[in-house]
Design a protein around this motif. Structure first.
Motif, PDB file in Angstrom:
ATOM      1  N   PRO A  17      -3.107 111.345  51.390  1.00 57.77           N
ATOM      2  CA  PRO A  17      -2.597 112.672  50.995  1.00 57.77           C
ATOM      3  C   PRO A  17      -3.698 113.625  50.515  1.00 57.77           C
ATOM      4  N   GLU A  18      -4.659 113.111  49.752  1.00 63.07           N
ATOM      5  CA  GLU A  18      -5.754 113.939  49.264  1.00 63.07           C
ATOM      6  C   GLU A  18      -6.649 114.397  50.409  1.00 63.07           C
ATOM      7  N   THR A  19      -6.861 113.534  51.384  1.00 58.28           N
ATOM      8  CA  THR A  19      -7.699 113.888  52.525  1.00 58.28           C
ATOM      9  C   THR A  19      -6.994 114.910  53.409  1.00 58.28           C
ATOM     10  N   VAL A  20      -5.708 114.749  53.622  1.00 59.13           N
ATOM     11  CA  VAL A  20      -4.940 115.753  54.371  1.00 59.13           C
ATOM     12  C   VAL A  20      -5.037 117.094  53.655  1.00 59.13           C
ATOM     13  N   GLU A  25      -6.193 122.516  53.455  1.00 59.24           N
ATOM     14  CA  GLU A  25      -6.334 123.615  52.507  1.00 59.24           C
ATOM     15  C   GLU A  25      -7.748 124.188  52.448  1.00 59.24           C
ATOM     16  N   VAL A  26      -8.754 123.345  52.635  1.00 58.63           N
ATOM     17  CA  VAL A  26     -10.145 123.812  52.537  1.00 58.63           C
ATOM     18  C   VAL A  26     -10.729 124.145  53.906  1.00 58.63           C
ATOM     19  N   LEU A  27     -10.540 123.247  54.887  1.00 52.39           N
ATOM     20  CA  LEU A  27     -11.182 123.422  56.193  1.00 52.39           C
ATOM     21  C   LEU A  27     -10.305 124.103  57.228  1.00 52.39           C
ATOM     22  N   TYR A 105     -19.831 117.499  52.576  1.00 61.57           N
ATOM     23  CA  TYR A 105     -19.156 116.212  52.406  1.00 61.57           C
ATOM     24  C   TYR A 105     -17.669 116.484  52.301  1.00 61.57           C
ATOM     25  N   ASP A 106     -16.848 115.641  52.925  1.00 62.93           N
ATOM     26  CA  ASP A 106     -15.413 115.760  52.688  1.00 62.93           C
ATOM     27  C   ASP A 106     -15.078 115.033  51.381  1.00 62.93           C
ATOM     28  N   ASN A 107     -13.817 114.962  51.042  1.00 65.38           N
ATOM     29  CA  ASN A 107     -13.419 114.345  49.777  1.00 65.38           C
ATOM     30  C   ASN A 107     -13.670 112.834  49.729  1.00 65.38           C
TER      31      ASN A 107
END
Length: 120
Positions: A17-20, A25-27, A105-107
């Protein structure tokens, strides 16, 4: 000889969920599928799958030893959109091999590079 049609990375994460949320939302990706243990992220011609790590393989954190290079148009626009919202790996620059690029970097600490050819 068989023809290869596409390469779709499958990123392991314990934080789907955090990666989605990061990618949407960011990319600016869209989430095409979100199920328990699996998701599909889409943006233009790019597709990325997310999955919980395979139970048969030890996993404590992402251990990919490379990066994901995304060829794009208007890399400077992306830099302006992402630079204050992401952890920077390296800032935008022109490189001797003919690319203007930057990396974040992604999360999960996967490295995402964004680049476009330098046109003289």
């Amino acid at each position: 000889m068989p023809h290869f049609n596409a390469l779709t990375p499958m990123l392991w994460t314990a934080q789907i969920p955090e990666t989605v949320a990061f990618y949407t939302e960011v990319l600016g990706f869209e989430c095409g599928v979100l199920e328990e243990g699996w998701a599909v992220l889409l943006k233009d011609e790019i597709e990325i799958m997310l999955a919980y790590p395979n139970a048969h393989i030890p996993f404590t954190e992402p251990a990919f030893t490379g990066s994901f290079y995304i060829n794009t148009t208007e890399v400077d626009v992306l830099w302006e959109l992402y630079k204050d919202k992401c952890t920077i790996c390296y800032e935008i620059d022109n490189f001797d091999y003919g690319m203007r690029e930057f990396a974040i970097y992604d999360n999960n600490n996967y490295i995402l590079q964004f680049g476009q050819p330098i046109i003289d």
